[in-house]
Write an enzyme that holds these catalytic residues in place. Structure first.
Site, mmCIF file in Angstrom:
data_model
loop_
_atom_site.group_PDB
_atom_site.id
_atom_site.type_symbol
_atom_site.label_atom_id
_atom_site.label_comp_id
_atom_site.label_asym_id
_atom_site.label_seq_id
_atom_site.Cartn_x
_atom_site.Cartn_y
_atom_site.Cartn_z
ATOM 1 N NE ARG A 107 66.745 -29.460 56.859
ATOM 2 C CZ ARG A 107 65.946 -30.229 56.134
ATOM 3 N NH1 ARG A 107 64.726 -30.520 56.588
ATOM 4 N NH2 ARG A 107 66.331 -30.696 54.962
ATOM 5 C CG ASP A 124 67.002 -25.479 45.305
ATOM 6 O OD1 ASP A 124 67.950 -26.246 45.565
ATOM 7 O OD2 ASP A 124 65.906 -25.892 44.888
ATOM 8 C CB VAL A 125 72.859 -25.311 47.274
ATOM 9 C CG1 VAL A 125 73.005 -24.220 48.322
ATOM 10 C CG2 VAL A 125 72.355 -26.620 47.898
ATOM 11 C CE LYS A 146 76.356 -35.736 53.062
ATOM 12 N NZ LYS A 146 76.554 -34.283 53.190
ATOM 13 N N GLY A 189 72.485 -24.394 54.179
ATOM 14 C CA GLY A 189 71.684 -25.285 55.026
ATOM 15 C C GLY A 189 71.593 -24.778 56.451
ATOM 16 C CB THR A 214 76.324 -42.473 45.980
ATOM 17 O OG1 THR A 214 76.049 -43.876 46.011
ATOM 18 C CG2 THR A 214 77.008 -42.118 44.674
ATOM 19 C CE1 TYR A 216 73.314 -37.476 53.989
ATOM 20 C CE2 TYR A 216 74.451 -39.377 54.925
ATOM 21 C CZ TYR A 216 74.140 -38.023 54.952
ATOM 22 O OH TYR A 216 74.671 -37.223 55.936
#
Length: 231
Positions: free
Chosen positions: A12, A42-43, A141, A9, A139, A137
């Site tokens: 940005r 693309d991970v 994390k 990532g 969930t 999001y």
């Protein structure tokens, strides 16, 4: 000896800030990847990650530091109003992207008996208030927090550590999309530096860049900076 560092990532936000910081440090050879960077990866896709690590090992011979910054916010709103494909995509990027990279890094780190892995837990993980309307999001994390502590137990016999940073609201496009005024990523970068260079055994922790006195913490205390039920 120069350490090989991979930042996902890196095009940005926090990933870009991390890359720009460590690229100035002669102790690190920094490789960044994203879906827009020159090193495209693309991970979410395991074959992409597998190929990337093969290339890194072929070129550098090792991977010393992995910083998993790749992430997306995912759909906002009540769960019943979310498009489930977008909800799943957030899990794939945030959680499985992290899992894919850690899974590929570990054999090489174990071979050289050294590694530093840093994940990211945003979304109010461990904080007083959990933001509403970001179920995918949040969930992903919380899952990363559990994943981090679990893998820490697997690598405890090696000079390998894996920890997660809660960076707070950092001034990124992601924060702005939530109408949140973020702050500089400086504190998150400082915490990452600490986790990479400290001689203390810090492993399996979720640490707040803004609120935790991590430099002066006694890490021998059981469950410090881990999620536990409070009786």
């Amino acid at each position: 000896m120069i350490k090989t560092m991979l930042i996902t990532g890196g095009s940005r936000g926090i990933g870009q800030a991390m890359a720009e910081h460590f690229e100035k440090d002669d102790d690190y050879f920094v490789i960044t990847c994203s879906r827009t960077r020159p090193y495209y990866c693309d991970v979410r896709l395991y074959d992409h990650v597998e190929r990337m690590f093969k290339d890194i090992i072929q070129e550098r011979g090792k991977i010393d530091v992995l910083i998993n910054c790749a992430g997306v916010l995912g759909p906002m709103g009540r769960l019943e109003d979310c498009y489930i494909a977008n909800w799943k995509d957030a899990i794939e990027v945030n959680l499985m992207g992290t899992v894919n990279c850690v899974q590929q890094a570990l054999p090489h780190m174990k071979e050289h008996n050294f590694g530093r892995i840093i994940n990211f837990c945003g979304g109010g993980v461990g904080g007083k208030n959990l933001p509403v309307g970001f179920s995918a999001y949040n969930t992903s994390k919380y899952a990363i927090a559990g994943f981090t502590e679990t893998i820490a137990q697997e690598v405890d016999a090696y000079d390998i550590t894996i920890n997660a940073i809660s960076p707070g609201a950092v001034d990124t496009n992601m924060a702005r999309s939530r109408f949140v005024k973020g702050t500089s990523p400086k504190k998150a970068i400082e915490l990452a530096e600490f986790l990479i260079t400290t001689e203390k055994k810090v492993n399996g922790k979720v640490i707040s860049a803004n609120h935790d006195d991590y430099r002066n913490t006694d890490y021998t205390k059981e469950s410090i900076y881990n999620f536990r039920r409070v009786y």
